[in-house]
Design a protein around this motif. Structure first.
Motif, PDB file in Angstrom:
ATOM      1  N   ALA A 119       0.819  -1.032  -0.055  1.00 28.61           N
ATOM      2  CA  ALA A 119       0.175  -0.004   0.088  1.00 28.61           C
ATOM      3  C   ALA A 119       1.018   1.234  -0.028  1.00 28.61           C
ATOM      4  O   ALA A 119       2.107   1.201   0.203  1.00 28.61           O
ATOM      5  N   LYS A 165      -8.049  -7.502   3.536  1.00 28.33           N
ATOM      6  CA  LYS A 165      -7.565  -6.091   3.432  1.00 28.33           C
ATOM      7  C   LYS A 165      -7.692  -5.144   4.444  1.00 28.33           C
ATOM      8  O   LYS A 165      -6.675  -4.490   4.933  1.00 28.33           O
ATOM      9  N   LYS A 211      -4.712  -3.316   6.798  1.00 30.20           N
ATOM     10  CA  LYS A 211      -4.928  -2.126   6.697  1.00 30.20           C
ATOM     11  C   LYS A 211      -4.728  -1.291   8.099  1.00 30.20           C
ATOM     12  O   LYS A 211      -4.545  -0.130   8.318  1.00 30.20           O
ATOM     13  N   VAL A 242      -4.441   1.157  -1.022  1.00 27.42           N
ATOM     14  CA  VAL A 242      -4.124  -0.333  -1.268  1.00 27.42           C
ATOM     15  C   VAL A 242      -3.675  -0.383  -2.718  1.00 27.42           C
ATOM     16  O   VAL A 242      -4.404  -0.225  -3.783  1.00 27.42           O
TER      17      VAL A 242
END
Length: 374
Positions: free
Chosen positions: A189, A283, A287, A298
């Motif tokens: 990311a 995700k 994150k 991302v």
């Protein structure tokens, strides 16, 4: 079509009256002689009979499949097949009344004698649930939750919260898939940090860009999808969550006194949707480790599923339906927590009365105001 459905009719061993699961006591109760039994005791009493029912149902299913393979591709046979899928007829073991159910119904009540009936074979073999969350909320307590909600709504039709409506409230076990996965995931990311400061009359902004990488083992639990096509998705999804720590290994006796539905959505039909949810959760988990940045975008994410578990679970829901202006308004109450959700009808008559009151009040205030101005 008449189909000799295998039936389990749970009766009190002391007096032979109907035996029902009592959500308040978490015991099986006889309303006639007031006897009470644990789930273990009921299973001991009916274990042999349930096994016999399951065996009979499996034999009937095999026979039915054999008959279906012999059908021709004519319109008449197609119509007959649809009828077989849509409705099944059985005889109540208590009074002999002929009752028709849908193909997905697994437990119901005889409309004539009101005795609970469990269509045992519907939930046997591949269709046997892994677990069930028993009702923790009795009908009386569910009705209280329903009435509390109704008191807050001012424009419901007068009979929406009537005694007749409460009598129609039905406890139903709905089928759901719950999925757990363990994944090995990697994510790349871009993170931004923005710093601003002022010197005199000038304001300065500095943006720093960072390349972020994360990887690790992720455990994602209790992703759920409905396993029944015919019900209102939003209504049933919105009465979640359920406390899965209270789930029990499935036993047909928990269905006695309630209605239950058999799944008609298989894993393959929802697997893509489940995997999309799993990816989004994955995700988000990675994150969440990227804190301290003004923004995170991302760029790349991939994962490999190492372990996966699907659990076919029956969930308890109290259902109330109301017909208003030729429309059906279903309302659901979580049979474990009491959470409520549903589509509510609005009485135009009550809205009109309110509008008249407001109009009259505005007119009177306007008249009084004009009087003082004179």
């Amino acid at each position: 079509m008449e189909f000799n459905m295998a039936i389990v009719n749970y009766k009190c061993p002391n007096c032979a009256a109907p035996l029902k699961f009592n959500p308040d006591k978490q015991l099986f109760s006889c309303e006639f002689c007031m006897s009470e039994f644990t789930e273990q005791k009921v299973q001991e009493i009916y274990a042999e009979r349930e096994a016999k029912v399951n065996k009979q149902e499996q034999a009937e299913q095999q026979a039915q499949q054999a008959r279906q393979t012999q059908k021709t591709d004519t319109a008449q046979n197609n119509a007959q097949q649809k009828q077989e899928e849509d409705a099944v007829v059985y005889n109540c073991p208590s009074c002999g009344a002929v009752v028709m159910t849908t193909a997905s119904t697994a437990a119901t009540t005889c409309f004539y004698c009101q005795n609970p009936v469990v269509l045992g074979g519907r939930l046997s073999g591949d269709f046997k649930p892994d677990r069930v969350i028993p009702f923790a909320l009795s009908k009386k307590k569910a009705a209280q939750k329903f009435l509390e909600m109704c008191k807050k709504k001012k424009f419901l039709p007068k009979d929406f919260a009537s005694e007749k409506q409460i009598e129609k409230m039905t406890g139903v076990y709905f089928p759901y898939w719950y999925i757990d996965e363990q994944k090995q995931a990697n994510m790349v990311a871009k993170g931004n940090k923005i710093r601003t400061w002022r010197v005199g009359n000038k304001r300065y902004t500095e943006t720093s860009v960072y390349q972020l990488e994360r990887s690790g083992d992720l455990i994602i639990k209790n992703v759920f999808e409905r396993a029944l096509k015919s019900q209102d998705r939003d209504m049933l999804q919105c009465v979640h969550p359920f406390d899965l720590t209270q789930a029990k290994p499935f036993a047909m006796s928990y269905l006695s006194g309630f209605q239950a539905e058999k799944r008609d959505i298989e894993k393959a039909e929802i697997n893509n949707a489940v995997q999309q949810q799993m990816q989004e959760y994955g995700k988000q988990l990675l994150k969440n480790t990227m804190s301290g940045y003004t923004g995170v975008v991302v760029q790349k994410y991939d994962d490999i599923t190492e372990l996966e578990s699907w659990n076919y679970t029956l969930l308890p829901v109290w259902i109330v339906t109301y017909k208003f202006n030729n429309k059906i308004f279903p309302f659901a109450i979580n049979g474990q927590t009491g959470k409520t959700f549903g589509k509510l009808p609005v009485s135009k008559g009550r809205l009109a009365i309110l509008a008249s009151i407001i109009t009259a009040a505005v007119f009177i205030l306007g008249t009084i105001g004009g009087y003082f101005l004179l």
